[in-house]
Design an enzyme around this catalytic site. Structure first.
Site, PDB file in Angstrom:
ATOM      1  CE  LYS A   1      -2.021  59.920  12.861  1.00 21.89           C
ATOM      2  NZ  LYS A   1      -0.592  60.145  13.128  1.00 21.89           N
TER       3      LYS A   1
ATOM      4  CE1 TYR B   1     -23.747  43.104  34.040  1.00 25.74           C
ATOM      5  CE2 TYR B   1     -23.302  44.969  32.587  1.00 25.74           C
ATOM      6  CZ  TYR B   1     -23.794  43.676  32.780  1.00 25.74           C
ATOM      7  OH  TYR B   1     -24.324  42.984  31.744  1.00 25.74           O
TER       8      TYR B   1
HETATM    9  C1  LIG Z   1      -0.454  61.383  13.577  1.00 21.69           C
HETATM   10  C2  LIG Z   1       0.696  62.209  13.134  1.00 21.69           C
HETATM   11  C3  LIG Z   1       0.567  63.600  13.077  1.00 21.69           C
HETATM   12  C4  LIG Z   1      -0.616  64.350  13.662  1.00 21.69           C
HETATM   13  O1  LIG Z   1      -0.425  64.425  15.055  1.00 21.69           O
HETATM   14  P1  LIG Z   1      -1.420  65.173  16.070  1.00 21.69           P
HETATM   15  O2  LIG Z   1      -0.756  65.067  17.367  1.00 21.69           O
HETATM   16  O3  LIG Z   1      -2.710  64.427  15.992  1.00 21.69           O
HETATM   17  O4  LIG Z   1      -1.565  66.573  15.579  1.00 21.69           O
HETATM   18  C5  LIG Z   1       1.623  64.328  12.508  1.00 21.69           C
HETATM   19  N1  LIG Z   1       2.735  63.691  12.055  1.00 21.69           N
HETATM   20  C6  LIG Z   1       2.892  62.360  12.124  1.00 21.69           C
HETATM   21  C7  LIG Z   1       4.141  61.735  11.625  1.00 21.69           C
HETATM   22  C8  LIG Z   1       1.894  61.579  12.683  1.00 21.69           C
HETATM   23  O5  LIG Z   1       2.061  60.251  12.778  1.00 21.69           O
END
Ligand SMILES: *Cc1c(COP(=O)(O)O)cnc(C)c1O
Length: 342
Positions: free
Chosen positions: A34, A242
């Site tokens: 994702k 800045y």
């Molecule tokens: C994003 C997500 C993961 C991966 O989590 P990490 O902490 O990045 O390893 C696994 N399961 C679900 C349901 C998620 O939303």
């Protein structure tokens, strides 16, 4: 077109991290891709992990599933946010399983699915997405491929971890599914009890250190390099950047480099981040701007316009320097980088 900013990613580090996580979990290992593969490029990440042997991928939305494109027939994609009121067309067209999160989503899926199988998320204590266990009647008639839950505190030693494990075991004993899956990256570190049939790491694949147990084993995947735009001397008593937060105590050689908070090099790195060139440490001077950062280059007399420096982006250290989580550092990487994998 030339870009003065590069994100260089290592295929071997990504594949090596996946293999180490799979071995540690002692079960099948998926990949959360994702948020464009946590900022590194979901398609590239997916192709590299397919070569390494990964067969299960997760995105958040149908739009991300569509952007990712097709997978080989022995690989599968699941959409974590399930089937919302506007997802019917995408779900009929795209070969992915929704991870159904509510009774409403389940009803919606039954209307369009025929005998297609789906995944289901049950809530075991996080109270984010997922069906409550007492709503499991809603699952009658579904073909559940993978039953999931998600850990709220796996990156800490927190009593909720064992509570969630116990509740998920109960659910697994009563809800029929082909596979059961609970652990993210940090969950894998909690031990093989948390592995079930599939683990779903994201962060650790990309070089994040979810818990100290991973520190010696997870390799850095993403490196950042920026080009020097200008070199100058800040004279004793003059300020730089800045708000004039830096005032030079003595004449200071500075290189102004082509990166800033618009690229995800956050203002938290002001006076705390570090760059490297030819083995020398070049500390960030003063405040990070939108597109520029000043670094102290006293140590490198020959550094000049057009040269490249690497910025420290080892995620644990960079997180401490910037006050951002390792997740925010990765997913915040902007689109001005030239991304490459080698
Ligand atoms: C994003 C997500 C993961 C991966 O989590 P990490 O902490 O990045 O390893 C696994 N399961 C679900 C349901 C998620 O939303």
């Amino acid at each position: 077109m030339h870009r003065p900013l590069r994100l260089k990613c290592s295929k071997d580090a990504l594949a090596g991290n996946w293999r180490w996580l799979a071995e540690r979990a002692q079960t099948a290992c998926a990949a959360a891709v994702k948020a464009d593969g946590y900022g590194l490029g979901a398609r590239s990440v997916t192709d590299i992990l397919l070569d390494a042997g990964c067969r299960d991928f997760f995105v958040s939305t149908w739009w991300e599933a569509d952007q990712l494109g097709s997978l080989p027939h022995d690989a599968s994609l699941a959409v974590l946010h399930g089937l919302g009121p506007d997802d019917g067309v995408a779900a009929s067209r795209i070969r992915a399983r929704p991870v159904l999160n509510s009774a409403q989503q389940i009803r919606r899926w039954k209307e369009i699915a025929g005998d297609r199988c789906c995944d289901v998320m049950i809530d075991t204590g996080m109270n984010r997405l997922g069906l409550r266990q007492e709503q499991s009647d809603a699952l009658d008639g579904l073909r559940i491929h993978t039953l999931h839950s998600h850990l709220a505190c796996a990156d800490e030693d927190h009593p909720l971890n064992e509570d969630q494990l116990a509740r998920f075991r109960d659910a697994a004993a009563t809800i029929p599914a082909e596979r059961y899956s609970l652990a993210n990256s940090a969950g894998i570190m909690l031990g093989p009890d948390y592995g079930f049939d599939l683990v779903r790491p994201g962060l650790a694949l990309y070089g994040g250190i979810p818990r100290p147990e991973a520190r010696e084993h997870i390799q850095q995947v993403a490196r950042i390099e920026a080009q020097v735009v200008q070199r100058r001397t800040i004279r004793r008593g003059e300020s730089c950047g800045y708000s004039a937060t830096l005032v030079a105590g003595e004449d200071t050689e500075a290189a102004i480099i082509n990166i800033g908070y618009a690229d995800g090099y956050w203002r938290g790195f002001s006076a705390s981040g570090r760059a490297y060139h030819a083995g020398s440490d070049l500390p960030v001077l003063g405040r990070v701007s939108m597109d520029l950062v000043a670094i102290d280059c006293d140590a490198v007399p020959h550094l000049q316009e057009g040269d490249w420096v690497e910025l420290d982006f080892t995620l644990e250290e960079a997180s401490a320097q910037s006050g951002k989580s390792q997740y925010e550092l990765l997913t915040g990487l902007g689109d001005r980088f030239e991304r490459s994998w080698h």
